[in-house]
Design an enzyme around this catalytic site. Structure first.
Site, PDB file in Angstrom:
ATOM      1  N   ASP A 164       0.833  -1.218   0.000  1.00  0.00           N
ATOM      2  CA  ASP A 164       0.000   0.000   0.000  1.00  0.00           C
ATOM      3  C   ASP A 164       0.865   1.266   0.000  1.00  0.00           C
ATOM      4  OD1 ASP A 164      -1.989  -1.946   0.419  1.00  0.00           O
ATOM      5  OD2 ASP A 164      -1.910  -1.652   2.587  1.00  0.00           O
ATOM      6  N   GLY A 199     -10.602  -8.339   7.973  1.00  0.00           N
ATOM      7  CA  GLY A 199     -11.967  -8.842   7.935  1.00  0.00           C
ATOM      8  C   GLY A 199     -12.955  -8.100   8.802  1.00  0.00           C
ATOM      9  N   ASN A 201     -16.447   0.579   5.452  1.00  0.00           N
ATOM     10  CA  ASN A 201     -15.231   0.359   6.227  1.00  0.00           C
ATOM     11  C   ASN A 201     -14.276   1.542   6.102  1.00  0.00           C
ATOM     12  OD1 ASN A 201     -13.475  -1.083   7.850  1.00  0.00           O
ATOM     13  ND2 ASN A 201     -12.638  -2.322   6.193  1.00  0.00           N
ATOM     14  N   ILE A 240     -10.991   2.455   6.012  1.00  0.00           N
ATOM     15  CA  ILE A 240      -9.561   2.240   5.778  1.00  0.00           C
ATOM     16  C   ILE A 240      -9.203   2.825   4.413  1.00  0.00           C
ATOM     17  CG2 ILE A 240      -9.495   0.150   7.205  1.00  0.00           C
ATOM     18  CD1 ILE A 240      -9.261  -1.473   4.590  1.00  0.00           C
ATOM     19  N   SER A 285     -13.367   0.064   1.653  1.00  0.00           N
ATOM     20  CA  SER A 285     -12.873  -1.203   1.124  1.00  0.00           C
ATOM     21  C   SER A 285     -14.045  -2.155   0.986  1.00  0.00           C
ATOM     22  CB  SER A 285     -11.820  -1.798   2.052  1.00  0.00           C
ATOM     23  OG  SER A 285     -12.436  -2.355   3.194  1.00  0.00           O
ATOM     24  N   PHE A 286     -13.726  -3.384   0.639  1.00  0.00           N
ATOM     25  CA  PHE A 286     -14.703  -4.455   0.413  1.00  0.00           C
ATOM     26  C   PHE A 286     -16.107  -4.124   0.928  1.00  0.00           C
ATOM     27  CE2 PHE A 286     -11.095  -6.776  -0.734  1.00  0.00           C
ATOM     28  CZ  PHE A 286     -11.430  -8.045  -1.160  1.00  0.00           C
ATOM     29  N   GLU A 311     -11.159  -2.007  -3.235  1.00  0.00           N
ATOM     30  CA  GLU A 311     -10.471  -1.253  -2.189  1.00  0.00           C
ATOM     31  C   GLU A 311      -9.340  -0.434  -2.808  1.00  0.00           C
ATOM     32  OE1 GLU A 311      -9.066  -4.104   0.628  1.00  0.00           O
ATOM     33  OE2 GLU A 311      -7.550  -4.934  -0.707  1.00  0.00           O
TER      34      GLU A 311
END
Length: 397
Positions: free
Chosen positions: A12, A93, A128, A130, A148-149, A186
């Site tokens: 990242d 997760g 989420n 992040i 993300s996801f 993401e």
């Protein structure tokens, strides 16, 4: 290209330039064994040295909320005389996540935590907090892209002076994917190109362990809607999910060389001479911690879409460009998630149409060619878009 061992463990990544020096910030992966956000330094974008870390410990409030043991996906920007680092605290997760802000007078630090920017949990929302990216629109206003996801990517207006949200709430969803592909999106990053007057949303699809790939769409407005080259919106759940977004880069293998697997979570870096680069990580083995830094030149086709180099950056090449005809090793990306193998293509003068000095139409693809340095020697490359709206990269042998 000889690999720099100090670029292993980079995940990242994002880069900032200051006074002819480059500073690389990335996720805390324990490579080297530190905590917080690793900082690496270079004077040429090729040779990197580890010089320390920002926030050696996870800030207490972030740790209490997220139970994070390390920090993820930093974003580093300069505003006036202040360096602002946005960090993510979470566990794999989980959507109980926290994006915080730390500031410093130098990209080397020391960084001082300024607290919460946005946080999420299953009780608060369905997405989420992040993967922060700070976007400055064409009027100078700043925005936070994140997510993300779970629930997709969101954009939230910021107060330029504080670096924190200027409104309550979580912002607006601008990209998402369906349950059939585990909502796998993401690592969003938005870049504004003043020449085309478009905002470009880059993001990563699928699993970071094996099938990561980088997609792009664009919009006239920073908060969307973002649409790909096929006319599909990035929040469209009706079309085939793997057919949405122009795939700029996926896993590939040039014959006789090491494979580049699961490239993703990119940022875009503009050097002081205005050369653009895509910064991302990739793996040598799937489902492993053998990930490493990738820096690639980013160029633009005449149709307004971005393309990236098939080679990792070594240095600028100033030699004269060669002719387009010749023997090429070509990688075609498509909607599949597998590793694309190079194909040998012999291009003759009758096979292509010249668009400009370094752009050509060939077999329905629009491609741009230039020279890169590879192991200290010039090599001609091209990158472009196929007639079906997917990326294509090649190297001349």
């Amino acid at each position: 290209m000889q690999e720099n061992q100090l670029t292993f463990g980079v995940h990242d990544p994002t880069i900032i330039e200051e006074g002819g020096n480059y500073y690389l910030f990335s996720t805390d992966t324990g490579q080297p064994k530190t905590s917080g956000v690793p900082i690496r330094w270079s004077q040429n974008l090729r040779d990197w040295n580890f010089i320390g870390q920002a926030l050696p410990e996870v800030p207490k409030v972030a740790e209490e909320w997220s139970s994070a043991t390390g920090l993820w996906a930093p974003e580093i920007v300069r505003y006036r005389d202040e360096y602002r680092m946005y960090y993510s605290a979470s566990t794999f997760g989980s959507t109980r996540s926290y994006i915080g802000l730390a500031t410093a007078k130098s990209p080397q630090g020391p960084f001082h935590d300024q607290g919460l920017v946005v946080k999420t949990s299953p009780v608060l929302c369905h997405h989420n907090a992040i993967d922060a990216n700070v976007v400055t629109d064409k009027t100078g206003k700043q925005w936070l892209l994140y997510g993300s996801f779970f629930g997709g990517l969101y954009i939230l207006p910021l107060d330029n002076e504080t670096g924190k949200p200027s409104v309550s709430g979580f912002g607006k969803c601008i990209a998402r994917r369906p349950e059939s592909v585990d909502t796998a999106i993401e690592g969003g990053f938005i870049y504004y190109n003043p020449k085309t007057n478009y905002y470009y949303l880059f993001c990563s699809y699928d699993s970071l362990n094996d099938s990561y790939n980088i997609r792009v769409a664009r919009s006239r407005y920073v908060d969307g809607p973002y649409v790909d080259c096929k006319g599909h919106a990035m929040d469209d759940l009706t079309h085939e999910p793997d057919d949405i977004g122009m795939k700029v880069l996926g896993s590939y293998h040039f014959s006789g060389e090491k494979a580049v697997l699961a490239p993703g979570h990119n940022s875009i870096f503009k050097r002081s001479n205005n050369q653009l680069f895509m910064i991302h990580h990739a793996r040598r083995k799937v489902f492993s911690d053998e990930f490493f830094l990738n820096i690639r030149k980013l160029e633009w086709l005449s149709n307004g879409w971005p393309v990236v180099s098939p080679c990792l950056y070594e240095e600028d090449c100033k030699q004269k460009l060669l002719g387009f005809a010749g023997k090429w090793h070509v990688i075609y990306f498509d909607e599949t998630n597998g590793t694309q193998e190079s194909l040998l293509e012999m291009i003759e003068d009758k096979d292509y149409q010249k668009i400009s000095d370094n752009e050509f139409s060939w077999q329905g693809s629009l491609v741009k060619t230039w020279l890169e340095m590879v192991d200290g020697k010039p090599q001609q490359v091209f990158s472009g878009m196929t007639s079906k709206g997917y990326g294509i990269i090649a190297r001349k042998f």
